[in-house]
Write an enzyme that holds these catalytic residues in place. Sequence first.
Site, PDB file in Angstrom:
ATOM      1  N   ASP A 197     -16.690  14.450 -12.189  1.00 42.65           N
ATOM      2  CA  ASP A 197     -16.332  13.059 -11.935  1.00 42.65           C
ATOM      3  C   ASP A 197     -16.125  12.822 -10.444  1.00 42.65           C
ATOM      4  O   ASP A 197     -15.943  11.685 -10.004  1.00 42.65           O
ATOM      5  CB  ASP A 197     -15.106  12.640 -12.743  1.00 42.65           C
ATOM      6  CG  ASP A 197     -13.871  13.475 -12.448  1.00 42.65           C
ATOM      7  OD1 ASP A 197     -13.961  14.412 -11.628  1.00 42.65           O
ATOM      8  OD2 ASP A 197     -12.816  13.195 -13.041  1.00 42.65           O
ATOM      9  N   SER A 198     -16.219  13.895  -9.651  1.00 45.65           N
ATOM     10  CA  SER A 198     -16.263  13.754  -8.191  1.00 45.65           C
ATOM     11  C   SER A 198     -17.478  12.960  -7.749  1.00 45.65           C
ATOM     12  O   SER A 198     -17.540  12.508  -6.593  1.00 45.65           O
ATOM     13  CB  SER A 198     -16.267  15.128  -7.520  1.00 45.65           C
ATOM     14  OG  SER A 198     -17.246  15.977  -8.105  1.00 45.65           O
ATOM     15  N   ASP A 211     -18.022  16.459 -16.789  1.00 47.67           N
ATOM     16  CA  ASP A 211     -16.629  16.006 -16.767  1.00 47.67           C
ATOM     17  C   ASP A 211     -16.427  14.817 -17.700  1.00 47.67           C
ATOM     18  O   ASP A 211     -17.233  13.882 -17.698  1.00 47.67           O
ATOM     19  CB  ASP A 211     -16.248  15.556 -15.356  1.00 47.67           C
ATOM     20  CG  ASP A 211     -15.297  16.508 -14.666  1.00 47.67           C
ATOM     21  OD1 ASP A 211     -14.537  17.202 -15.366  1.00 47.67           O
ATOM     22  OD2 ASP A 211     -15.322  16.559 -13.425  1.00 47.67           O
ATOM     23  N   LYS A 227     -15.749  19.230 -19.549  1.00 47.41           N
ATOM     24  CA  LYS A 227     -14.498  19.613 -18.899  1.00 47.41           C
ATOM     25  C   LYS A 227     -13.511  18.459 -18.990  1.00 47.41           C
ATOM     26  O   LYS A 227     -13.903  17.300 -18.838  1.00 47.41           O
ATOM     27  CB  LYS A 227     -14.721  19.976 -17.424  1.00 47.41           C
ATOM     28  CG  LYS A 227     -13.429  20.401 -16.693  1.00 47.41           C
ATOM     29  CD  LYS A 227     -13.719  20.937 -15.308  1.00 47.41           C
ATOM     30  CE  LYS A 227     -13.966  19.843 -14.304  1.00 47.41           C
ATOM     31  NZ  LYS A 227     -12.748  18.997 -14.048  1.00 47.41           N
ATOM     32  N   GLU A 243      -9.201  17.373 -18.026  1.00 50.45           N
ATOM     33  CA  GLU A 243      -8.028  17.728 -17.239  1.00 50.45           C
ATOM     34  C   GLU A 243      -6.766  17.722 -18.090  1.00 50.45           C
ATOM     35  O   GLU A 243      -6.598  16.878 -18.976  1.00 50.45           O
ATOM     36  CB  GLU A 243      -7.861  16.748 -16.070  1.00 50.45           C
ATOM     37  CG  GLU A 243      -9.004  16.804 -15.066  1.00 50.45           C
ATOM     38  CD  GLU A 243      -8.812  15.859 -13.901  1.00 50.45           C
ATOM     39  OE1 GLU A 243      -9.716  15.806 -13.045  1.00 50.45           O
ATOM     40  OE2 GLU A 243      -7.760  15.182 -13.828  1.00 50.45           O
ATOM     41  N   GLU A 263      -6.767  24.189  -9.843  1.00 53.84           N
ATOM     42  CA  GLU A 263      -6.955  23.516  -8.560  1.00 53.84           C
ATOM     43  C   GLU A 263      -5.637  23.408  -7.797  1.00 53.84           C
ATOM     44  O   GLU A 263      -4.621  23.000  -8.358  1.00 53.84           O
ATOM     45  CB  GLU A 263      -7.549  22.126  -8.765  1.00 53.84           C
ATOM     46  CG  GLU A 263      -7.830  21.392  -7.460  1.00 53.84           C
ATOM     47  CD  GLU A 263      -8.700  20.165  -7.615  1.00 53.84           C
ATOM     48  OE1 GLU A 263      -8.894  19.454  -6.613  1.00 53.84           O
ATOM     49  OE2 GLU A 263      -9.195  19.913  -8.742  1.00 53.84           O
TER      50      GLU A 263
END
EC number: 2.1.2.11
Length: 283
Positions: free
Chosen positions: A64-65, A103, A133, A135, A201
């Site tokens: 999602d970056s 993501d 992925k 979070e 992270e």
Amino acid sequence: MSVSDSETPAYGAAQPAQPRRKTRIPHLRQMKADGERWAMLTAYDYSSARLFEEAGIPVLLVGDSAANVVYGYDTTVPITVDELIPLVRGVVRGAPHALVVADLPFGTYEGSAQQALAAATRFMKEGGAHAVKLEGGERVAEQIALLTAAGIPVMAHIGFTPQSVNTLGGFRVQGRGDGAEQLIADAIAVQEAGAFSVVMEMVPAELAGQVTRKLTIPTIGIGAGPDCDAQVLVWQDMAGYTSGKTAKFVKRFGDIGDQLRAAAAAYAAEVREGTFPGPEHSF
């Protein structure tokens, strides 16, 4: 023997024929068992994915970056599933031997396990992703368990979670002091829920090493020291494509930005001067 015009692609180069083992989740587990470290990079399009596969990168993350480096948003929060799926398709085509992870964007899995399943299914069916992925640690264990039970591999992400930047009060190291116990609990929770790996992270190096030794699944560090089983960076940061200040954990392995800027300037100059295209580029 020359290649005919009809055999030469109009844009870009032909895909090299290089037989290579398809990276699968059991391979990553075995690499951890063997003490073999590996690198993961983000990728957002066919061309970069192809180059990264040729470079030997076994796992690619359509992160999602992309919100920042593709779409120009200030944070990762605004990006949507519809914006990411076309990027996943390109990466899957460009790197047929890599394990491609997508993501789950903010707002597509936090509400319930069923919400997470709906979003993840789209990435698998419409994008061709091999895994997703998400979070969070203990708070998303239910989502991880349901996705895994449904046959969707999950990479977890703990420590600093960019989608929660507003709650965390900015870009801050996680797991210091009393936070260490929570990070360890999060790591154990995602493993027990069925995650096949976990990104850590902005976590103190000593703590990340402790977690890596405690878990049976691979750990992937970004700003988490040298003892993780793997490392990940945003490719634009890694290759020096972005300008300005980067995070402490970023090392630039190239200066692609300067090279591309110089190439574009040289191209524009030759067009203005009338020296390009020359006879060798004309039919």
